[in-house]
Design a protein around this motif. Structure first.
Motif, PDB file in Angstrom:
ATOM      1  N   ASN A  55       0.810  -1.219   0.000  1.00  0.00           N
ATOM      2  CA  ASN A  55       0.000   0.000   0.000  1.00  0.00           C
ATOM      3  C   ASN A  55       0.844   1.271   0.000  1.00  0.00           C
ATOM      4  O   ASN A  55       0.307   2.373   0.102  1.00  0.00           O
ATOM      5  N   GLN A  56       2.164   1.096  -0.110  1.00  0.00           N
ATOM      6  CA  GLN A  56       3.093   2.223  -0.226  1.00  0.00           C
ATOM      7  C   GLN A  56       2.911   3.253   0.897  1.00  0.00           C
ATOM      8  O   GLN A  56       2.932   4.464   0.669  1.00  0.00           O
ATOM      9  N   ASP A  57       2.758   2.751   2.133  1.00  0.00           N
ATOM     10  CA  ASP A  57       2.610   3.668   3.275  1.00  0.00           C
ATOM     11  C   ASP A  57       3.902   3.807   4.071  1.00  0.00           C
ATOM     12  O   ASP A  57       3.909   4.424   5.149  1.00  0.00           O
ATOM     13  N   GLY A  58       4.996   3.237   3.551  1.00  0.00           N
ATOM     14  CA  GLY A  58       6.278   3.367   4.234  1.00  0.00           C
ATOM     15  C   GLY A  58       6.457   2.425   5.404  1.00  0.00           C
ATOM     16  O   GLY A  58       7.410   2.563   6.176  1.00  0.00           O
ATOM     17  N   GLN A  59       5.563   1.445   5.535  1.00  0.00           N
ATOM     18  CA  GLN A  59       5.659   0.449   6.604  1.00  0.00           C
ATOM     19  C   GLN A  59       5.341  -0.931   6.042  1.00  0.00           C
ATOM     20  O   GLN A  59       4.511  -1.056   5.139  1.00  0.00           O
ATOM     21  N   LEU A  60       5.996  -1.940   6.606  1.00  0.00           N
ATOM     22  CA  LEU A  60       5.726  -3.318   6.182  1.00  0.00           C
ATOM     23  C   LEU A  60       4.913  -4.028   7.256  1.00  0.00           C
ATOM     24  O   LEU A  60       5.405  -4.310   8.350  1.00  0.00           O
ATOM     25  N   GLN A  61       3.659  -4.316   6.926  1.00  0.00           N
ATOM     26  CA  GLN A  61       2.822  -5.085   7.832  1.00  0.00           C
ATOM     27  C   GLN A  61       3.072  -6.569   7.600  1.00  0.00           C
ATOM     28  O   GLN A  61       3.552  -6.979   6.542  1.00  0.00           O
ATOM     29  N   LEU A  62       2.699  -7.376   8.575  1.00  0.00           N
ATOM     30  CA  LEU A  62       2.934  -8.817   8.468  1.00  0.00           C
ATOM     31  C   LEU A  62       2.316  -9.397   7.204  1.00  0.00           C
ATOM     32  O   LEU A  62       2.929 -10.189   6.503  1.00  0.00           O
ATOM     33  N   LYS A  63       1.094  -8.989   6.902  1.00  0.00           N
ATOM     34  CA  LYS A  63       0.426  -9.596   5.750  1.00  0.00           C
ATOM     35  C   LYS A  63       1.077  -9.172   4.438  1.00  0.00           C
ATOM     36  O   LYS A  63       1.024  -9.906   3.458  1.00  0.00           O
ATOM     37  N   GLU A  64       1.704  -7.981   4.417  1.00  0.00           N
ATOM     38  CA  GLU A  64       2.410  -7.573   3.203  1.00  0.00           C
ATOM     39  C   GLU A  64       3.632  -8.454   2.974  1.00  0.00           C
ATOM     40  O   GLU A  64       3.945  -8.826   1.839  1.00  0.00           O
ATOM     41  N   VAL A  65       4.324  -8.788   4.050  1.00  0.00           N
ATOM     42  CA  VAL A  65       5.499  -9.666   3.937  1.00  0.00           C
ATOM     43  C   VAL A  65       5.065 -11.077   3.564  1.00  0.00           C
ATOM     44  O   VAL A  65       5.677 -11.735   2.719  1.00  0.00           O
ATOM     45  N   LEU A  66       3.973 -11.548   4.151  1.00  0.00           N
ATOM     46  CA  LEU A  66       3.506 -12.914   3.899  1.00  0.00           C
ATOM     47  C   LEU A  66       3.149 -13.145   2.443  1.00  0.00           C
ATOM     48  O   LEU A  66       3.396 -14.225   1.903  1.00  0.00           O
ATOM     49  N   THR A  67       2.582 -12.153   1.781  1.00  0.00           N
ATOM     50  CA  THR A  67       2.161 -12.347   0.395  1.00  0.00           C
ATOM     51  C   THR A  67       3.344 -12.504  -0.544  1.00  0.00           C
ATOM     52  O   THR A  67       3.170 -12.930  -1.683  1.00  0.00           O
ATOM     53  N   HIS A  68       4.557 -12.192  -0.097  1.00  0.00           N
ATOM     54  CA  HIS A  68       5.733 -12.264  -0.961  1.00  0.00           C
ATOM     55  C   HIS A  68       6.766 -13.264  -0.492  1.00  0.00           C
ATOM     56  O   HIS A  68       7.886 -13.276  -0.974  1.00  0.00           O
ATOM     57  N   THR A  69       6.408 -14.124   0.452  1.00  0.00           N
ATOM     58  CA  THR A  69       7.407 -15.072   0.977  1.00  0.00           C
ATOM     59  C   THR A  69       7.235 -16.465   0.405  1.00  0.00           C
ATOM     60  O   THR A  69       7.888 -17.392   0.842  1.00  0.00           O
ATOM     61  N   LEU A  71       8.104 -17.655  -2.421  1.00  0.00           N
ATOM     62  CA  LEU A  71       9.195 -18.136  -3.262  1.00  0.00           C
ATOM     63  C   LEU A  71      10.448 -18.458  -2.457  1.00  0.00           C
ATOM     64  O   LEU A  71      11.403 -18.963  -3.007  1.00  0.00           O
ATOM     65  N   GLY A  72      10.458 -18.145  -1.162  1.00  0.00           N
ATOM     66  CA  GLY A  72      11.617 -18.374  -0.307  1.00  0.00           C
ATOM     67  C   GLY A  72      12.318 -19.677  -0.546  1.00  0.00           C
ATOM     68  O   GLY A  72      12.776 -19.982  -1.621  1.00  0.00           O
ATOM     69  N   ASN A  73      12.375 -20.521   0.441  1.00  0.00           N
ATOM     70  CA  ASN A  73      13.014 -21.821   0.249  1.00  0.00           C
ATOM     71  C   ASN A  73      11.973 -22.924   0.140  1.00  0.00           C
ATOM     72  O   ASN A  73      12.234 -24.075   0.467  1.00  0.00           O
ATOM     73  N   GLY A  74      10.788 -22.575  -0.336  1.00  0.00           N
ATOM     74  CA  GLY A  74       9.728 -23.563  -0.523  1.00  0.00           C
ATOM     75  C   GLY A  74       8.858 -23.764   0.687  1.00  0.00           C
ATOM     76  O   GLY A  74       7.906 -24.532   0.649  1.00  0.00           O
ATOM     77  N   ARG A  75       9.185 -23.064   1.775  1.00  0.00           N
ATOM     78  CA  ARG A  75       8.428 -23.214   3.008  1.00  0.00           C
ATOM     79  C   ARG A  75       7.224 -22.284   2.997  1.00  0.00           C
ATOM     80  O   ARG A  75       7.315 -21.149   2.537  1.00  0.00           O
ATOM     81  N   TRP A  76       6.107 -22.765   3.517  1.00  0.00           N
ATOM     82  CA  TRP A  76       4.922 -21.923   3.648  1.00  0.00           C
ATOM     83  C   TRP A  76       5.068 -21.136   4.944  1.00  0.00           C
ATOM     84  O   TRP A  76       5.149 -21.711   6.022  1.00  0.00           O
ATOM     85  N   MET A  77       5.117 -19.804   4.844  1.00  0.00           N
ATOM     86  CA  MET A  77       5.336 -18.965   6.007  1.00  0.00           C
ATOM     87  C   MET A  77       4.014 -18.553   6.641  1.00  0.00           C
ATOM     88  O   MET A  77       3.071 -18.156   5.948  1.00  0.00           O
ATOM     89  N   THR A  78       3.957 -18.617   7.954  1.00  0.00           N
ATOM     90  CA  THR A  78       2.797 -18.187   8.719  1.00  0.00           C
ATOM     91  C   THR A  78       3.156 -16.916   9.486  1.00  0.00           C
ATOM     92  O   THR A  78       4.339 -16.564   9.603  1.00  0.00           O
ATOM     93  N   PRO A  79       2.159 -16.203  10.036  1.00  0.00           N
ATOM     94  CA  PRO A  79       2.486 -15.027  10.857  1.00  0.00           C
ATOM     95  C   PRO A  79       3.448 -15.375  11.993  1.00  0.00           C
ATOM     96  O   PRO A  79       4.350 -14.594  12.307  1.00  0.00           O
TER      97      PRO A  79
END
Length: 328
Positions: A55-69, A71-79
């Protein structure tokens, strides 16, 4: 949903053919060279922040990080996973679960890579926990395999030349504990896009590659004792917003934990097929944008096993290019 799409005998035969062919893990555990691979990706820290800041508000919320994780190492990331990672790399000093731009600038991205690479991952932690194989349906294939392809043509009303040159039949088995988190079966298709199943003979120099699956026909090959539904988390929603999929630590894409919160769940019934479109029409007879509401997943199998067949019919424009190459 189409009851009795396959007979009990046909279901058993497909399972038998798949067993003879041999099934392999659908997703392998991450390798030790994950950290090295991540360091080869050339992207600045500011670019990473802007990519994550939906949302380009200058802060990273948990759900913003979760939507892009994913591709990591194949692990499904939770909060919970994200919070554990923040603690391990001292990323969130005030513990509010939100990273400001200033906090992010203080981080060493390599610390994240090292943390991810150090984590022991089980099959149940992955995006997909299943086994699969592919069964040939072309000329000379078993008569039942040929008959199923003809049945798919009649169901979808797609031209024979489209269906005949589609991917083979995929057979997937989920043992107890198996799942597949919510996903799309296909990707955006542009003129520059190469289809994965055609790349060996056509579009070899195309800059983009994706699955080109216009429709999905999924059929259940056995009854499941517990769990194993196909879930469409946002079916019938009036609108779609990616960030709304995660609310108050509830991730609707998480099929291990939150299948019961999905809008539509189809119970596995031997012989039943489920048919849906992965794209919208562009209004001119060609494939348009992805249909976000086709997001779906395989719920956790709590008892017994679930075995299914998947038949995809490809998008038309790349498929015609593929056929022309084949004919040439």
């Amino acid at each position: 949903e189409i009851p009795d799409f396959l007979t009990e005998e046909e279901c058993k035969l497909i399972v038998h053919l798949a067993q003879l062919k041999g099934l392999q893990k659908s997703q392998i555990l991450p390798t030790d060279d994950y950290e090295e691979a991540m360091e080869m990706i050339e992207i600045s820290q500011m670019d990473i922040f802007n990519l994550l800041d939906h949302n380009q508000d200058g802060q990273l919320q948990l759900k913003e990080v979760l939507t892009h994780t994913r591709l990591g190492n194949g692990r499904w990331m939770t909060p919970e996973n994200i919070r554990e990672m923040y603690t391990a790399v001292k990323a969130d000093p005030d513990g509010n679960g939100v990273l400001s731009l200033e906090e992010f600038k203080q981080l060493n991205i390599r610390d994240f890579h090292k943390y991810m690479g150090s984590q022991k991952v089980k099959m149940s932690d992955l995006v997909r926990n299943s086994q699969h194989t592919w069964l040939y349906q072309g000329e000379g294939a078993h008569q039942v395999m040929r008959a199923i392809r003809q049945r798919v043509m009649r169901l979808t009303r797609l031209p024979p030349e489209i269906v005949e040159h589609s991917e083979p039949l995929q057979v997937v088995r989920y043992d107890q504990g198996g799942h597949y988190h919510a996903h799309m079966d296909s990707g955006p298709v542009f003129r520059e896009t190469a289809c994965s199943h055609t790349k060996l003979v056509a579009n070899e120099s195309a800059p983009f590659e994706t699955s080109c699956r216009y429709v999905t026909v999924l059929f259940y090959l056995n009854n499941v004792t517990g769990g194993g539904e196909t879930v469409f988390p946002i079916a019938d929603n009036r609108t779609y917003e990616e960030m709304s999929l995660i609310q108050n630590d509830i991730d609707l894409r998480d099929t291990r934990k939150n299948c019961d919160k999905g809008n539509l769940r189809v119970k596995p019934q031997q012989g039943t097929a489920v048919f849906w479109y992965n794209y919208l029409s562009d209004g001119e007879g060609w494939v348009g944008e992805l249909d976000d509401f086709a997001l779906h997943g395989g719920c956790l199998v709590t008892q017994g096993t679930r075995t299914e067949g998947l038949q995809w019919a490809p998008t038309r424009r790349p498929q015609l290019q593929f056929q022309q190459e084949m004919e040439r």
